[in-house]
Design a protein around this motif. Sequence first.
Motif, short mmCIF file in Angstrom:
data_model
loop_
_atom_site.label_atom_id
_atom_site.label_comp_id
_atom_site.label_asym_id
_atom_site.label_seq_id
_atom_site.Cartn_x
_atom_site.Cartn_y
_atom_site.Cartn_z
N TYR A 155 0.79 -1.23 0.00
CA TYR A 155 0.00 0.00 0.00
C TYR A 155 0.83 1.29 0.00
O TYR A 155 0.36 2.32 -0.45
N MET A 156 2.04 1.24 0.50
CA MET A 156 2.85 2.47 0.52
C MET A 156 3.79 2.54 -0.67
O MET A 156 4.04 3.62 -1.19
N GLU A 157 4.31 1.40 -1.07
CA GLU A 157 5.24 1.41 -2.20
C GLU A 157 4.54 1.06 -3.51
O GLU A 157 5.12 1.22 -4.58
N GLY A 158 3.33 0.52 -3.43
CA GLY A 158 2.55 0.24 -4.63
C GLY A 158 3.04 -0.95 -5.43
O GLY A 158 2.81 -1.01 -6.64
N LYS A 159 3.68 -1.87 -4.77
CA LYS A 159 4.24 -3.03 -5.48
C LYS A 159 3.18 -4.13 -5.61
O LYS A 159 2.28 -4.24 -4.77
N THR A 160 3.31 -4.94 -6.65
CA THR A 160 2.40 -6.08 -6.81
C THR A 160 2.83 -7.18 -5.88
O THR A 160 3.97 -7.18 -5.37
N GLN A 161 1.94 -8.13 -5.67
CA GLN A 161 2.27 -9.25 -4.78
C GLN A 161 3.44 -10.06 -5.36
O GLN A 161 4.29 -10.55 -4.61
N GLN A 162 3.50 -10.21 -6.66
CA GLN A 162 4.60 -10.94 -7.29
C GLN A 162 5.93 -10.19 -7.09
O GLN A 162 6.97 -10.82 -6.80
N GLU A 163 5.91 -8.86 -7.20
CA GLU A 163 7.14 -8.07 -6.98
C GLU A 163 7.62 -8.23 -5.54
O GLU A 163 8.83 -8.34 -5.29
N ILE A 164 6.67 -8.26 -4.60
CA ILE A 164 7.03 -8.43 -3.19
C ILE A 164 7.64 -9.83 -2.97
O ILE A 164 8.66 -9.98 -2.29
N ALA A 165 7.00 -10.83 -3.57
CA ALA A 165 7.52 -12.21 -3.43
C ALA A 165 8.92 -12.29 -4.00
O ALA A 165 9.81 -12.91 -3.38
N ASP A 166 9.14 -11.67 -5.13
CA ASP A 166 10.48 -11.71 -5.74
C ASP A 166 11.49 -10.97 -4.86
O ASP A 166 12.61 -11.43 -4.65
#
Length: 195
Positions: A155-166
Amino acid sequence: MSNPETPTMDTNQLQSLIEQVASERNRQAFERLFEHFAPLLKSYSLARDPGAHLVADELVQEVLIKLWNKAHLYDPVKANPNTWIYTLARNCRIDYLRRNGRYGGDINADQLFDTLEDDGRSPFELTQQKRIAEQIHRALSQLPVEQSQVLAKTYMEGKTQQEIADELNLPLGTVKSRIRLALQKLEIIIGGQTQ
């Protein structure tokens, strides 16, 4: 080509009638001017705005009222009667169109900004927003670090769940589970604070 019903008069006759209206308020002179100019003025208006009979009728009425009220201002040295009457007609037509919004006028930016309303939030809304932000911040601090970390990245950085997982080197399902659990806990924590 003249209208067969329009009485024809020369410039001297028209000047004489206008002078009689100006000096004596002579109704018969005005009637003769009315009979002469009314059909001409209506034709003048309809030629500029075909089919607008209402506008033409109002123009005739306004011009002839001005003729009655301003006959004393007519100066035969400056213009012949036809020129004076058609100048009145042109000005009346412009005024009519402006009054009815059919003639573009200049837009004054200062007047425009005076009519705009302030879209800013009211002090009450700002206070309410600040209070909610503090509640969320307190609730986030009560979450396990792993859960608050995935929420911040979402929510603060606007990353997708896949980007976070990576980025965190985690399986996608783990990221989804942490987000879901974090949101459930936040709902419980914030719900408990507001009661």
